[in-house]
Design a protein around this motif. Structure first.
Motif, PDB file in Angstrom:
ATOM      1  N   ILE A 153     -10.717 -10.107  15.280  1.00 33.68           N
ATOM      2  CA  ILE A 153      -9.337  -9.651  15.175  1.00 33.68           C
ATOM      3  C   ILE A 153      -9.222  -8.808  13.909  1.00 33.68           C
ATOM      4  O   ILE A 153      -9.557  -9.279  12.810  1.00 33.68           O
ATOM      5  CB  ILE A 153      -8.367 -10.847  15.125  1.00 33.68           C
ATOM      6  N   VAL A 154      -8.759  -7.585  14.059  1.00 33.33           N
ATOM      7  CA  VAL A 154      -8.646  -6.662  12.928  1.00 33.33           C
ATOM      8  C   VAL A 154      -7.209  -6.718  12.410  1.00 33.33           C
ATOM      9  O   VAL A 154      -6.259  -6.410  13.138  1.00 33.33           O
ATOM     10  CB  VAL A 154      -9.016  -5.229  13.333  1.00 33.33           C
ATOM     11  N   ILE A 155      -7.068  -7.112  11.157  1.00 34.24           N
ATOM     12  CA  ILE A 155      -5.749  -7.338  10.560  1.00 34.24           C
ATOM     13  C   ILE A 155      -5.600  -6.446   9.336  1.00 34.24           C
ATOM     14  O   ILE A 155      -6.460  -6.452   8.452  1.00 34.24           O
ATOM     15  CB  ILE A 155      -5.586  -8.811  10.139  1.00 34.24           C
ATOM     16  N   GLU A 156      -4.522  -5.687   9.283  1.00 33.51           N
ATOM     17  CA  GLU A 156      -4.233  -4.848   8.125  1.00 33.51           C
ATOM     18  C   GLU A 156      -3.043  -5.432   7.378  1.00 33.51           C
ATOM     19  O   GLU A 156      -1.934  -5.481   7.918  1.00 33.51           O
ATOM     20  CB  GLU A 156      -3.956  -3.404   8.547  1.00 33.51           C
ATOM     21  N   ASN A 157      -3.310  -5.878   6.161  1.00 36.31           N
ATOM     22  CA  ASN A 157      -2.261  -6.453   5.318  1.00 36.31           C
ATOM     23  C   ASN A 157      -1.809  -5.380   4.337  1.00 36.31           C
ATOM     24  O   ASN A 157      -2.406  -5.196   3.276  1.00 36.31           O
ATOM     25  CB  ASN A 157      -2.789  -7.685   4.576  1.00 36.31           C
ATOM     26  N   LYS A 158      -0.737  -4.683   4.698  1.00 35.99           N
ATOM     27  CA  LYS A 158      -0.242  -3.600   3.863  1.00 35.99           C
ATOM     28  C   LYS A 158       0.609  -4.099   2.707  1.00 35.99           C
ATOM     29  O   LYS A 158       1.027  -3.306   1.863  1.00 35.99           O
ATOM     30  CB  LYS A 158       0.553  -2.616   4.723  1.00 35.99           C
ATOM     31  N   ALA A 159       0.846  -5.402   2.662  1.00 38.16           N
ATOM     32  CA  ALA A 159       1.547  -5.988   1.520  1.00 38.16           C
ATOM     33  C   ALA A 159       0.578  -6.257   0.376  1.00 38.16           C
ATOM     34  O   ALA A 159       0.911  -6.030  -0.791  1.00 38.16           O
ATOM     35  CB  ALA A 159       2.245  -7.284   1.929  1.00 38.16           C
ATOM     36  N   LEU A 160      -0.649  -6.713   0.709  1.00 33.27           N
ATOM     37  CA  LEU A 160      -1.629  -7.065  -0.318  1.00 33.27           C
ATOM     38  C   LEU A 160      -2.762  -6.059  -0.442  1.00 33.27           C
ATOM     39  O   LEU A 160      -3.559  -6.137  -1.382  1.00 33.27           O
ATOM     40  CB  LEU A 160      -2.214  -8.457  -0.032  1.00 33.27           C
ATOM     41  N   SER A 165      -6.146   2.992  -1.346  1.00 27.97           N
ATOM     42  CA  SER A 165      -4.884   2.912  -2.093  1.00 27.97           C
ATOM     43  C   SER A 165      -4.033   4.177  -1.990  1.00 27.97           C
ATOM     44  O   SER A 165      -2.816   4.114  -1.981  1.00 27.97           O
ATOM     45  CB  SER A 165      -5.163   2.605  -3.564  1.00 27.97           C
ATOM     46  N   ARG A 166      -4.666   5.356  -1.950  1.00 29.35           N
ATOM     47  CA  ARG A 166      -3.946   6.633  -1.872  1.00 29.35           C
ATOM     48  C   ARG A 166      -2.921   6.785  -3.007  1.00 29.35           C
ATOM     49  O   ARG A 166      -1.789   7.198  -2.794  1.00 29.35           O
ATOM     50  CB  ARG A 166      -3.244   6.772  -0.519  1.00 29.35           C
ATOM     51  N   MET A 225      -1.560   1.025  -5.523  1.00 26.64           N
ATOM     52  CA  MET A 225      -2.475   0.009  -6.032  1.00 26.64           C
ATOM     53  C   MET A 225      -1.765  -0.926  -7.006  1.00 26.64           C
ATOM     54  O   MET A 225      -1.993  -2.152  -7.003  1.00 26.64           O
ATOM     55  CB  MET A 225      -3.687   0.662  -6.705  1.00 26.64           C
ATOM     56  N   LYS A 226      -0.897  -0.366  -7.811  1.00 29.25           N
ATOM     57  CA  LYS A 226      -0.131  -1.189  -8.750  1.00 29.25           C
ATOM     58  C   LYS A 226       0.755  -2.173  -7.992  1.00 29.25           C
ATOM     59  O   LYS A 226       0.874  -3.347  -8.376  1.00 29.25           O
ATOM     60  CB  LYS A 226       0.715  -0.296  -9.663  1.00 29.25           C
ATOM     61  N   ARG A 227       1.352  -1.709  -6.907  1.00 34.67           N
ATOM     62  CA  ARG A 227       2.207  -2.577  -6.097  1.00 34.67           C
ATOM     63  C   ARG A 227       1.377  -3.669  -5.424  1.00 34.67           C
ATOM     64  O   ARG A 227       1.797  -4.828  -5.353  1.00 34.67           O
ATOM     65  CB  ARG A 227       2.945  -1.746  -5.056  1.00 34.67           C
ATOM     66  N   TRP A 228       0.198  -3.304  -4.927  1.00 33.75           N
ATOM     67  CA  TRP A 228      -0.665  -4.305  -4.308  1.00 33.75           C
ATOM     68  C   TRP A 228      -1.086  -5.367  -5.311  1.00 33.75           C
ATOM     69  O   TRP A 228      -1.083  -6.571  -5.002  1.00 33.75           O
ATOM     70  CB  TRP A 228      -1.903  -3.624  -3.726  1.00 33.75           C
ATOM     71  N   LYS A 229      -1.449  -4.954  -6.513  1.00 32.99           N
ATOM     72  CA  LYS A 229      -1.868  -5.922  -7.536  1.00 32.99           C
ATOM     73  C   LYS A 229      -0.720  -6.878  -7.880  1.00 32.99           C
ATOM     74  O   LYS A 229      -0.934  -8.075  -8.087  1.00 32.99           O
ATOM     75  CB  LYS A 229      -2.351  -5.193  -8.784  1.00 32.99           C
ATOM     76  N   LYS A 230       0.488  -6.329  -7.909  1.00 31.53           N
ATOM     77  CA  LYS A 230       1.661  -7.163  -8.200  1.00 31.53           C
ATOM     78  C   LYS A 230       1.879  -8.186  -7.091  1.00 31.53           C
ATOM     79  O   LYS A 230       2.145  -9.371  -7.368  1.00 31.53           O
ATOM     80  CB  LYS A 230       2.896  -6.276  -8.361  1.00 31.53           C
TER      81      LYS A 230
END
Length: 405
Positions: free
Chosen positions: A164-171, A204-205, A210-215
């Protein structure tokens, strides 16, 4: 905060121990003995992985000292599994993969394709979770998931022969997930989900993303069970916002014995069916229906209720040798530095303790926690906030630690 120690050779009780920095091996077909190139080789639940070369060889580095689940997978073959510990000397691995035999298991025969559209939203909520982050998680190949609702058992079951391929755009992670088991029994409230995740970083683009993902990764970590384990091992759990207290399950004095409840319900239901006459109940002369309602309400009361015991401020009585949680039973764990999410508050009346993240953890037996954060998940059961929030949408790679600000 978890401390990552790379390639550390340490002395414990004056006995030297070995620390291995990598693991090597070769993967071949079990029947032909021919090498299998481009097979996926990875540590489950991590960002660490590679593929075999044209000769079937691989080398995989340990990113931190600890224990790992080594997985080798190639399409059309049964996967290889082995637990490896970097503190032990691991020989060169000669891995043979057997070709997969497709069996028409019950889950395939009973795959409810006609009801898939109705069952998928329930599956998605149970699998991904209902946290704020879950709304930003997408399953790229949902139709590869077989779903079956059993009306007799009142249960939802799922299986997938493909990852199952899952894209977590929050993390900011992509996860390739091998589903091993998924069962939700609505009648008893029992839920079980087990699988093998493999993480990759999303592109990250831009620095802002990337800063938001790290947060968000840090937010997902803080207050989690992994955060609690790390703070407990390091003896900083009080300073980091955790309140830890023993929890004992004691008989509910307001609930009669099950034997008496069954006798009363059988009696009043029998009389109602035969005569519908007035009967004597514990409250005096009441109708059979009123008596049935009364004893049905008593039957719904929990047989056991919570009773709080010792409150811990240091880990002296919980942790041995700096890494083993030597405790069996329930612990009530409250994280005070962040409120529970609104979606969780809506699942039951009252919220948590002062609206803080309130969890109950059952330690079925002593739990060893390795330096990379690995532990045997089968030895703990989550209830409360941990049970609600410990889903795919909040999952972080093994060994994750928030960056210092």
């Amino acid at each position: 905060m978890r401390i990552i120690i790379l390639s550390l050779i340490f002395i414990a009780f004056t006995i030297p121990t070995f620390s291995q920095s990598s693991i090597q091996g070769k993967v071949v077909d079990a029947e032909t003995n021919e090498p299998i190139p481009f097979a996926n080789v990875f540590f489950s639940g991590t960002l660490v992985g590679t593929t075999t070369d044209v000769d079937g060889n691989f080398s995989l580095d340990f990113f931190s000292e600890g224990k790992y689940d080594l997985i080798i997978k190639f399409v059309g073959y049964q996967e290889y599994f082995r637990q490896v510990d970097s503190s032990e000397e691991i020989p060169f691995l000669d891995v043979t993969l057997n070709q997969e035999v497709i069996e028409l298991k019950e889950v395939y025969v009973n795959a409810d394709t006609s009801g898939w559209e109705n069952n998928y939203p329930s599956f998605k909520d149970l699998f991904l979770g209902r946290t704020e982050n879950a709304s930003k998680v997408e399953i790229a190949n949902p139709r590869d998931i077989f779903l079956y609702y059993d009306a007799v058992d009142n249960g939802l079951f799922a299986h997938s022969r493909k990852e199952i391929v899952i894209e977590n755009k929050a993390l900011g992670y992509r996860m390739n997930y091998i589903m091993k088991d998924f069962q939700m029994h609505y009648r008893t409230g029992e839920f079980g989900s087990f699988g093998v995740p493999r993480f990759e970083e999303l592109e990250s683009r831009g620095k802002a993303r990337m800063k938001r993902w790290k947060k968000e990764r840090k937010r997902a970590y803080l207050g989690s069970f992994n955060h609690f384990l790390n703070s407990l091992i390091s003896n900083t759990f009080s300073e980091e916002g955790f309140i830890v207290q023993e929890l004992h399950m004691i008989p509910n004095k307001k609930r009669p014995s099950q034997e008496l409840i069954d006798q009363k319900l059988s009696l009043f239901r029998g009389e109602l069916r035969s005569t519908g006459s007035v009967s004597l109940s514990i409250g005096g002369n009441t109708s059979n229906m009123d008596s049935i309602r009364l004893w049905s309400r008593l039957n719904r009361l929990p047989a056991l209720i919570d009773s709080l015991g010792v409150k811990y401020t240091k880990n002296d009585d919980l942790v041995e040798l700096g890494k083993v949680i030597n405790y069996k039973g329930y612990l009530r764990i409250i994280y005070t530095k962040e409120p529970e999410e609104n979606n969780y508050s809506l699942t039951r009346p009252g919220g948590g303790v002062d609206n803080k993240q309130t969890s109950t953890v059952l330690f079925r037996e002593p739990l060893k926690v390795y330096k990379n954060g690995y532990y045997d998940v089968g030895k703990v059961i989550f209830l409360g906030y941990f049970g609600w929030s410990s889903k795919i949408a909040e999952m972080l790679p093994l060994g994750y630690q928030p960056e210092s600000e």
